[in-house]
Design an enzyme around this catalytic site. Structure first.
Site, PDB file in Angstrom:
ATOM      1  N   VAL A  69       0.859  -1.180   0.000  1.00  0.00           N
ATOM      2  CA  VAL A  69       0.000   0.000   0.000  1.00  0.00           C
ATOM      3  C   VAL A  69       0.896   1.231   0.000  1.00  0.00           C
ATOM      4  O   VAL A  69       1.805   1.355   0.824  1.00  0.00           O
ATOM      5  CB  VAL A  69      -0.946   0.021   1.218  1.00  0.00           C
ATOM      6  CG1 VAL A  69      -1.754   1.317   1.258  1.00  0.00           C
ATOM      7  CG2 VAL A  69      -1.895  -1.173   1.185  1.00  0.00           C
ATOM      8  N   GLY A 114       4.311   4.078   3.276  1.00  0.00           N
ATOM      9  CA  GLY A 114       3.873   2.861   2.600  1.00  0.00           C
ATOM     10  C   GLY A 114       3.932   1.694   3.567  1.00  0.00           C
ATOM     11  O   GLY A 114       4.456   1.820   4.683  1.00  0.00           O
ATOM     12  N   LYS A 115       3.399   0.582   3.193  1.00  0.00           N
ATOM     13  CA  LYS A 115       3.509  -0.627   4.017  1.00  0.00           C
ATOM     14  C   LYS A 115       3.220  -1.832   3.134  1.00  0.00           C
ATOM     15  O   LYS A 115       2.441  -1.739   2.183  1.00  0.00           O
ATOM     16  CB  LYS A 115       2.483  -0.588   5.157  1.00  0.00           C
ATOM     17  CG  LYS A 115       2.874  -1.433   6.342  1.00  0.00           C
ATOM     18  CD  LYS A 115       3.874  -0.702   7.220  1.00  0.00           C
ATOM     19  CE  LYS A 115       4.339  -1.528   8.385  1.00  0.00           C
ATOM     20  NZ  LYS A 115       5.229  -0.743   9.248  1.00  0.00           N
ATOM     21  N   GLY A 116       3.842  -2.969   3.468  1.00  0.00           N
ATOM     22  CA  GLY A 116       3.592  -4.187   2.703  1.00  0.00           C
ATOM     23  C   GLY A 116       3.190  -5.313   3.622  1.00  0.00           C
ATOM     24  O   GLY A 116       3.437  -5.266   4.827  1.00  0.00           O
ATOM     25  N   ASP A 155       9.468  -5.682   9.017  1.00  0.00           N
ATOM     26  CA  ASP A 155       8.389  -5.485   9.988  1.00  0.00           C
ATOM     27  C   ASP A 155       8.214  -6.854  10.640  1.00  0.00           C
ATOM     28  O   ASP A 155       9.053  -7.751  10.450  1.00  0.00           O
ATOM     29  CB  ASP A 155       7.121  -4.992   9.269  1.00  0.00           C
ATOM     30  CG  ASP A 155       6.095  -4.433  10.245  1.00  0.00           C
ATOM     31  OD1 ASP A 155       6.178  -3.245  10.566  1.00  0.00           O
ATOM     32  OD2 ASP A 155       5.207  -5.177  10.711  1.00  0.00           O
TER      33      ASP A 155
END
Ligand code: NAD
Length: 458
Positions: A69, A114-116, A155
């Site tokens: 995202v 952002g993040k995945g 993460d």
């Protein structure tokens, strides 16, 4: 907070009254600009989703759902971790991406948010399969990633091994192009930064100590004149022994607990720590270095039985894991997962200070309840930015191929965090908002001003 959708709107509404905010905007244009800002900042720019095709070692082909995202890139390339966990979902990844936008803006980092996420339990896959999953992630999202586009980091469920693998795949796909800055949180030998592993835990403790010791001591007189409920709470604690409980004893929790244990400026007594299995309690204070040694030798786990404790000469009693949140301590340090304090346990929380090491460990409802009750909550975007700050330093070092010494990294980290707090804390103790809202207002103001000056509100 898990549902921080309306946070941006609330922050903008608070700013609306302030005429010094975007002073060039008048009347109707101002209303329009506010609507545009809410629309721009509360929705992600892109939600990318793929089903990674992976051949398992037993010959089966599986399709693994995965996300990236990209929330907002107003301040620079998207930046945020990739989580491998079976509970990952689009809503969670989007929320975490938005938090990254706000966190990077708060700490004046030249990154967007952002993040995945990949929906797997990494413990159920072999090393070879995990390597393949990492390579596939980069192959599927390769068009949108890169040192100037979107820079992932570790993460939950990922670490330097996964970042090394992903960077190597990025390099394969983009021969001859710069690649060191494509991922951060890599191993040192692959261009990672010294100090990255400890940065978040050290930063979390530094934030707490700076607030409760340095800032309060330097501003004692001014704070006592403020008639501010949180200032009163902070002043009541200064120079007193502080009992502390730490939820989560992984990378973040163990480092933060060690910093608290060895701190000379504050008289901390860590009476309880917990992990996914147990809580350990000792009203006289736990031997944190001994617990860290034990965890290092036992795949990160704390001792779970009286025998294990006595064999290792650790004085503690084993208790039910989730009781940690409700014990009578001054400070709760949250270092495990999201949504740990919620409507069913919020009324039982006794701590007067809660430090959010984990992202969003308190639900929105509980956050409001506890803040109204006068609990001082040090929010995630302020406290846990150590990781992304050192990731930024890693990114710069990757560009320059000049590497800093470990002490230099910590000095740069603490300077950055202190500079954020020197901006936020005087505002916080001077106005009626909780610290979280204060941080959000600062981030939204920064993002809005940049958007306005770039002509993006018309
Ligand atoms: P980690 O996997 O190393 O440690 C997590 C710890 O929490 C482990 O000790 C685990 O046993 C424990 N735990 C799990 N469920 C628990 C429960 N219900 N009760 C008590 N303990 C429980 O992860 P980490 O890197 O230490 O990160 C912790 C949190 O902080 C995560 O939410 C992560 O997203 C967030 N965070 C980490 C970083 C970082 O750089 N490490 C940066 C920002 C935010």
């Amino acid at each position: 907070m898990s549902e921080n959708n309306n946070v941006i709107e609330q922050s903008l509404t608070a700013l609306l009254e302030d005429e010094s905010f975007l002073p060039d905007l008048k009347a109707q244009t101002r209303d329009q600009a506010f609507k545009s800002l809410v629309a721009i900042l509360s929705t992600p720019n892109h939600i990318h989703k793929s089903f990674l095709r992976v051949a398992l070692e037993n010959g089966t082909i599986v399709r693994i759902p995965s996300f990236r995202v990209q929330h907002n890139d107003t301040l620079g390339p998207y930046k945020g971790g990739i989580r491998f966990h079976e509970s990952v979902n689009e809503g969670e990844v989007s929320n975490l991406a938005r938090l990254m936008t706000l966190k990077n803006a708060l700490h004046e980092l030249p990154f967007g948010g952002g993040k995945g996420g990949v929906i797997i339990n990494p413990r159920e896959y072999s090393v070879k399969e995990l390597n393949l999953i990492c390579k596939k992630y980069v192959q599927y999202f390769n068009d949108i990633l890169g040192p100037d586009k979107d820079i992932p980091a570790p993460d939950a469920g990922t670490g330097e091994r996964e970042m090394d693998w992903m960077m190597a795949e990025y390099k394969n796909i983009h021969p001859g192009e710069p690649y060191r800055g494509s991922f951060t949180g890599k191993s040192i030998i692959n261009g990672g930064s010294l100090g990255r592993k400890e940065a978040t835990g050290k930063g979390v403790y530094f934030t707490f100590k700076y607030l409760m010791h340095n800032f309060v001591k330097d501003n004692e007189r001014w704070l006592s004149e403020q008639e501010h409920r949180f200032a009163e709470a902070a002043l009541r604690k200064v120079d007193k022994k502080l009992t502390m409980a730490v939820q989560g004893f992984g990378n973040l929790g163990a480092v933060a607990a060690r910093e608290a244990f060895k701190c000379n400026e504050l008289q901390n007594i860590i009476v309880a720590v917990s992990d996914a299995n147990v809580m350990l309690y000792n009203s006289d204070g736990l031997d944190i270095p001994a617990l860290i040694r034990y965890a290092e030798e036992h795949e990160g786990d704390l001792p779970q039985t009286e025998e294990a404790l006595s064999e290792n000469e650790i004085k503690a009693v084993v208790k039910e894991r989730d009781n940690l949140l409700e014990i009578d301590v001054d400070v709760l340090l949250m270092a495990a997962l999201e949504n740990q304090i919620h409507k069913d346990n919020m009324e039982n929380i006794k701590a007067e200070i809660i430090v959010e090491g984990a992202n969003a460990p308190i639900t929105e409802e509980a956050d409001e309840y506890l803040s109204d009750k006068g609990v001082l909550i040090v929010p995630d975007i302020l406290a846990n930015a150590g990781g992304v700050i050192v990731s930024y330093l890693e990114w710069i070092q990757g560009r320059d191929t000049q590497f800093y010494k470990e002490e230099e990294i910590y000095e740069l980290l603490y300077n950055k965090m202190q500079s954020t707090m020197d901006t936020i804390l005087p505002q916080f103790f001077g106005d009626p908002f909780p610290l979280r809202q204060n941080c959000y207002i600062h981030s939204v103001m920064k993002l809005s001003t940049v958007l306005f000056k770039q002509g993006k509100l018309y």
